[in-house]
Design a protein around this motif. Structure first.
Motif, short mmCIF file in Angstrom:
data_model
loop_
_atom_site.label_atom_id
_atom_site.label_comp_id
_atom_site.label_asym_id
_atom_site.label_seq_id
_atom_site.Cartn_x
_atom_site.Cartn_y
_atom_site.Cartn_z
N GLY A 49 0.78 -1.22 0.00
CA GLY A 49 0.00 0.00 0.00
C GLY A 49 0.82 1.28 0.00
O GLY A 49 0.27 2.36 -0.16
N ASN A 50 2.15 1.17 0.16
CA ASN A 50 2.99 2.37 0.15
C ASN A 50 3.36 2.67 -1.31
O ASN A 50 4.47 2.41 -1.76
CB ASN A 50 4.23 2.18 1.02
N GLU A 51 2.39 3.22 -2.02
CA GLU A 51 2.55 3.46 -3.45
C GLU A 51 3.64 4.48 -3.75
O GLU A 51 4.34 4.37 -4.76
CB GLU A 51 1.22 3.89 -4.06
N ARG A 52 3.81 5.45 -2.88
CA ARG A 52 4.86 6.46 -3.07
C ARG A 52 6.22 5.78 -3.09
O ARG A 52 7.05 6.06 -3.96
CB ARG A 52 4.78 7.48 -1.93
N ALA A 53 6.47 4.87 -2.15
CA ALA A 53 7.75 4.16 -2.09
C ALA A 53 7.92 3.23 -3.30
O ALA A 53 9.02 3.10 -3.83
CB ALA A 53 7.85 3.37 -0.79
N GLU A 54 6.83 2.61 -3.74
CA GLU A 54 6.92 1.74 -4.91
C GLU A 54 7.30 2.53 -6.16
O GLU A 54 8.15 2.08 -6.94
CB GLU A 54 5.60 1.00 -5.13
N ARG A 55 6.69 3.71 -6.33
CA ARG A 55 7.04 4.55 -7.49
C ARG A 55 8.51 4.97 -7.43
O ARG A 55 9.22 4.94 -8.43
CB ARG A 55 6.14 5.79 -7.55
#
Length: 176
Positions: free
Chosen positions: A135-141
């Motif tokens: 759910g940590n989309e910012r970190a995934e990007r």
């Protein structure tokens, strides 16, 4: 104290004496939620982190950096970024945490490129790894921007996390 500069940042190895900055960062709402399950951090936990970071620098000649943004009024502390040993693995784990006001402007990736380049140039490490909470989309990007590849889901600190990695060759082919 050793410092390095990028276009917009000043980085210095994290060490004892940085308690106030790290305490403030670790209790930032965004950082606390992403890294500490929203649990308030104590000065004792900050000292444990500083001991771990100092040992990392002594052992490997690379580690975690404090990151300051160059501003007209003088450098402004915005976060931490770097690599540290992960359990018994020979591959260092990459992680960074920035105050919410410092996100979304490309400062994280700028700091990340510097710290990963520094680690690879000052070691024989073959890979950099990372764990990202679901759910940590910012970190995934950010991980994808740096060239880290999603491999699979793995147990990390008692929770299932997304496991990423990047080899030295992959990194230098993307970031000359």
């Amino acid at each position: 104290m050793i410092t390095y500069e990028t276009e917009r940042l000043i980085l210095t190895p994290i060490q004892h004496g940085h308690e106030a900055e790290l305490f403030k960062l670790n209790n930032d709402p965004l950082v606390r939620k992403a890294n500490f399950n929203d649990v308030p951090q104590t000065i004792e936990s900050v000292h444990e982190w500083l001991n771990r970071y100092s040992a990392q620098w002594r052992k490997n000649k690379f580690g975690v950096w404090l990151v300051y943004e160059k501003c007209n009024a003088g450098p402004m502390f915005i976060g931490r970024c770097g690599l540290q040993d992960y359990d018994d693995s020979t591959n260092p784990e990459f992680a960074y945490a920035f105050f919410e006001h410092a996100t979304g402007r490309g400062l994280g990736p700028e700091a990340a490129r510097f710290t990963i380049t520094h680690a690879f140039r000052n070691s024989t490490k073959k890979k950099v790894i990372g764990f990202i909470a679901p759910g940590n989309e910012r970190a995934e990007r950010a991980a994808n921007k740096l060239g880290l590849r999603y491999i699979d889901d793995r147990l990390y600190d008692g929770n299932i996390s997304k496991y990423y990695e990047m080899t030295r060759e992959e990194y230098f082919s993307k970031h000359h």
